[in-house]
Design a protein around this motif. Structure first.
Motif, PDB file in Angstrom:
ATOM      1  N   UNK A 120       0.830  -1.208   0.000  1.00 45.82           N
ATOM      2  CA  UNK A 120       0.000   0.000   0.000  1.00 45.82           C
ATOM      3  C   UNK A 120       0.862   1.255   0.000  1.00 45.82           C
ATOM      4  N   UNK A 121       1.966   1.240   0.740  1.00 47.31           N
ATOM      5  CA  UNK A 121       2.859   2.394   0.802  1.00 47.31           C
ATOM      6  C   UNK A 121       3.480   2.663  -0.559  1.00 47.31           C
ATOM      7  N   UNK A 122       3.980   1.595  -1.222  1.00 49.67           N
ATOM      8  CA  UNK A 122       4.618   1.751  -2.535  1.00 49.67           C
ATOM      9  C   UNK A 122       3.605   2.268  -3.551  1.00 49.67           C
ATOM     10  N   UNK A 123       2.387   1.701  -3.505  1.00 49.64           N
ATOM     11  CA  UNK A 123       1.352   2.128  -4.446  1.00 49.64           C
ATOM     12  C   UNK A 123       0.973   3.588  -4.214  1.00 49.64           C
ATOM     13  N   UNK A 124       0.880   4.009  -2.951  1.00 45.39           N
ATOM     14  CA  UNK A 124       0.513   5.389  -2.641  1.00 45.39           C
ATOM     15  C   UNK A 124       1.633   6.356  -2.992  1.00 45.39           C
ATOM     16  N   UNK A 125       2.867   5.897  -2.846  1.00 47.38           N
ATOM     17  CA  UNK A 125       4.012   6.784  -3.070  1.00 47.38           C
ATOM     18  C   UNK A 125       4.411   6.843  -4.548  1.00 47.38           C
ATOM     19  N   UNK A 126       4.403   5.698  -5.189  1.00 48.82           N
ATOM     20  CA  UNK A 126       4.947   5.635  -6.572  1.00 48.82           C
ATOM     21  C   UNK A 126       3.902   5.303  -7.629  1.00 48.82           C
ATOM     22  N   UNK A 127       2.664   5.097  -7.197  1.00 47.81           N
ATOM     23  CA  UNK A 127       1.594   4.771  -8.139  1.00 47.81           C
ATOM     24  C   UNK A 127       1.339   3.272  -8.193  1.00 47.81           C
TER      25      UNK A 127
END
Length: 131
Positions: A120-127
């Motif tokens: 979730x963090x990677x998706x929120x930060x980098x798409x």
């Protein structure tokens, strides 16, 4: 012979003693204080599994928590409104007593996980395509 001492109240004959203890059920249900206390009591009892699941001491603790909650809420709002005569030390004392009663009832703080997963963090930060 009857001796009166200064500052000492003479005994009251037994036939004149009349004790009347009030409970939460004696509240006039039309007041906001009574509505708050009864609603809190109803909610706590439901949280604890219902009236039939409570011991006598648990019911007394529930009443204590409900009434003290109504007192605390009222005093806090009066303080926020700037009304005179609100004693923060007294509010804190009642709040601490309520907390101890709640602990005796087994009420605990429910923590929730607010940490996002790595995905979730990677998706929120980098798409979304970064996974």
């Amino acid at each position: 012979m009857h001796i009166e001492l200064p500052g000492v109240t003479p005994p009251i004959p037994d036939e004149k003693i009349k004790v009347s203890l009030l409970s939460i059920n004696d509240l006039d249900g039309r007041t906001n204080a009574a509505k708050t206390a009864r609603a809190m009591r109803r909610d706590i009892v439901a949280d604890l599994g219902g009236e039939d699941q409570l011991s006598a001491i648990e019911r007394a603790l529930v009443d204590s928590v409900a009434i003290s909650t109504a007192i605390i809420e009222d005093a806090q709002v009066r303080w926020l409104k700037g009304e005179p005569g609100v004693n923060l030390t007294e509010i804190t004392t009642i709040a601490n007593a309520r907390r101890r009663d709640m602990q005796l009832l087994g009420v605990k703080r429910n923590m929730r996980d607010v940490t996002p997963s790595v995905d979730d963090y990677i998706a929120a930060t980098y798409g979304e395509g970064a996974r």
